[in-house]
Design an enzyme around this catalytic site. Structure first.
Site, mmCIF file in Angstrom:
data_model
loop_
_atom_site.group_PDB
_atom_site.id
_atom_site.type_symbol
_atom_site.label_atom_id
_atom_site.label_comp_id
_atom_site.label_asym_id
_atom_site.label_seq_id
_atom_site.Cartn_x
_atom_site.Cartn_y
_atom_site.Cartn_z
ATOM 1 N N GLY A 28 0.810 -1.211 0.000
ATOM 2 C CA GLY A 28 0.000 0.000 0.000
ATOM 3 C C GLY A 28 0.843 1.260 0.000
ATOM 4 C CG ASP A 29 0.709 3.628 2.386
ATOM 5 O OD1 ASP A 29 -0.400 4.176 2.465
ATOM 6 O OD2 ASP A 29 1.133 2.815 3.222
ATOM 7 C CB ALA A 67 -8.008 3.233 1.215
ATOM 8 C CG HIS A 82 -5.690 6.552 -2.688
ATOM 9 N ND1 HIS A 82 -6.661 5.923 -3.438
ATOM 10 C CD2 HIS A 82 -4.946 5.558 -2.144
ATOM 11 C CE1 HIS A 82 -6.506 4.615 -3.346
ATOM 12 N NE2 HIS A 82 -5.479 4.384 -2.561
ATOM 13 C CB THR A 126 -5.849 6.401 6.873
ATOM 14 O OG1 THR A 126 -6.280 6.441 5.507
ATOM 15 C CG2 THR A 126 -7.022 6.023 7.764
ATOM 16 N NE ARG A 145 2.603 5.695 4.055
ATOM 17 C CZ ARG A 145 2.340 6.733 3.284
ATOM 18 N NH1 ARG A 145 3.333 7.324 2.623
ATOM 19 N NH2 ARG A 145 1.124 7.182 3.156
ATOM 20 C CB VAL A 188 10.655 12.353 -10.981
ATOM 21 C CG1 VAL A 188 11.353 11.176 -11.629
ATOM 22 C CG2 VAL A 188 9.934 13.204 -12.029
ATOM 23 N N GLY A 189 7.967 13.038 -8.577
ATOM 24 C CA GLY A 189 7.441 14.126 -7.759
ATOM 25 C C GLY A 189 5.979 13.901 -7.450
#
Length: 463
Positions: free
Chosen positions: A54-55, A81, A83, A338, A343, A452-453
């Site tokens: 995830g992520d 979730a 996003h 969330t 992480r 890349v960003g």
């Protein structure tokens, strides 16, 4: 009833030429008279799925593809979730709403496979409206407040009895799916039907959980009052999901996009069980969570970071509990959308990417956050697992075994230059290109995008 024979006819499973002879006037064309859908083959669906834990940046890929999509759908998971999408310098956080809702031309669908916390849904909609996002129609196929309380109680009990927790988001997702599996859950169609009947079922469900968890208190009447209000707000948005998706698939040509939540290694069946989510976040979830036939699945895009991260508890073979891990966490701003939890970070693991590909059949990969590696002197990639010095041929299902594996790495020189301004393949340093090609060749899936960003413009399209 067989109109040719004038009697009931039970066909055997052993179909033969003799069975054909039972018809006195068989049609010359066996398919003659059959009504075909307006669009015989049906529109193909693009599915975007996480290939790690995830992520990975699925929301960014969905947002990019949604600019050309007519329908953007969520198929599983809940508001566990998270996003993040950046458009024109403005950052949007989504938990239940599909990321593609930023495109005003797309209709957004939340399918039957999603478990919905209604207060959370409306709060998310209102928060994004404050940012200038006007929410158009989204059709819904529920998580109750007490499910979230139960989620927390279960984690506390695990800590007390086993000395460890699963590390859930405490959003009530697991208990809600458990209610669904035990056939005591309540659906949106129940809420919008006979409210007296819904109230009885709701009270029975509360009593069931209170019998299991004595500390659980629920203000039933207050909850029902709120749910009735939410139901009326929801009513204009609800459609029958099966018929709605069938019309979308077999009507005029449409571009249909499905956004997966969570990722392959968190799948309830194929993930690092029991440290997983409670739904199928692999490609099968797109079919069962929206009523889409497998025949209509077209492109399946897997999303992976250029390194690996994981939130919560569970085995993580390439994790770096050192300066490298801290650097990846800091540079990558690796904090859960969330939960706000940091992480865990480590090197890219190609064993899990190959495993995810086996399950999902990826047709292409989006490799995100390559720029986070820009400052490293050397970069490692996990290519195989070993037990007692011998390579093992598969990803272990046994988590105790996964904890014991030794990772075999390939080491690459860092490119030591800023890639964040790159917009084409040729803009990337040769060493970065070599890294990407190695990943692509090792998993056997072409890489279609390199990130890349944060923004849309930072996704380099390869083909």
């Amino acid at each position: 009833y067989d109109e040719h024979l004038g009697k009931h006819n039970i066909m055997s499973f052993s179909w033969s030429a003799k069975d054909h002879k039972s018809y006195t006037n068989p049609p010359s064309n066996p398919t003659q008279g059959l009504k075909r859908p307006r669009n015989e083959t049906g529109n193909k669906v693009i599915v975007v799925l996480g290939a790690q834990w995830g992520d990975e940046g699925k929301g960014k890929v969905v947002d990019l593809l949604a600019t050309e999509s007519d329908l953007v759908c969520r198929c599983q998971g809940g508001n566990n979730a998270g996003h993040t999408v950046v458009v024109e310098g403005k950052e949007y956080d989504f938990h239940l709403l599909p990321s593609g809702i930023i495109n005003p031309k797309s209709i957004c669908v939340i399918g039957n496979g999603v478990v919905i916390h209604l207060p959370g849904l409306f709060e998310e909609a209102e928060n994004n409206e404050k940012k200038g996002l006007h929410l158009f129609c989204f059709y819904l196929s529920t998580v109750f407040d007490f499910h979230q309380v139960v989620d927390g109680i279960q984690e506390t009990q695990r800590q007390a009895t086993e000395g460890k927790i699963i590390g859930t988001t405490k959003k009530g997702i697991g208990p809600t799916y458990a209610s669904k599996a035990s056939r005591t859950g309540l659906r949106v169609c129940d809420l919008l039907g006979d409210f007296k009947e819904f109230s009885t079922k709701f009270k029975n469900l509360v009593e069931q959980y209170q019998s299991m968890y004595s500390s659980l208190t629920v203000d039933t009447e207050s909850q029902l009052k709120k749910l009735k209000e939410y139901g009326e707000r929801l009513r204009p948005m609800v459609r029958d999901g099966v018929y709605y998706m069938y019309e979308a698939l077999h009507g005029p040509p449409k571009k249909i996009l499905v956004e997966g939540a969570n990722a392959a290694l968190l799948d309830i069946d194929f993930g690092t069980y029991p440290f997983v989510t409670s739904s199928n976040c692999t490609v099968g979830g797109a079919c069962t969570g929206l009523g889409i036939p497998p025949l209509n699945i077209g492109e399946v895009y897997g999303v992976s970071k250029a390194y690996t991260t994981r939130v919560g508890i569970g085995a993580f073979p390439t994790e770096q509990l050192n300066v490298t891990g801290e650097l990846l966490q800091t540079r990558g701003h690796e904090v859960g959308v969330t939960t706000g939890r940091k992480r865990r970070c480590g090197w890219l693991d190609l064993v899990i990417l190959r495993y995810a590909h086996m399950i999902n059949g990826f047709t292409a990969i989006a490799l995100t956050k390559l720029d986070i590696l820009d400052v490293l002197d050397e970069i490692k990639v996990g290519v195989a697992y070993k037990i007692n010095g011998k390579r093992i041929p598969h990803f272990p299902a046994d988590m105790e075994l996964l904890h014991k594996v030794e990772v075999e790495y390939e080491t690459f020189p860092g490119w030591k230059s800023d890639t964040s301004a790159a917009r084409k393949w040729n803009n990337l340093p040769q060493k970065a290109q070599n890294y990407i090609r190695f990943v692509e060749n090792h998993i056997g899936v072409p890489i279609k995008w390199v990130g890349v960003g944060k923004s849309r413009e930072c996704m380099i399209q390869m083909f």
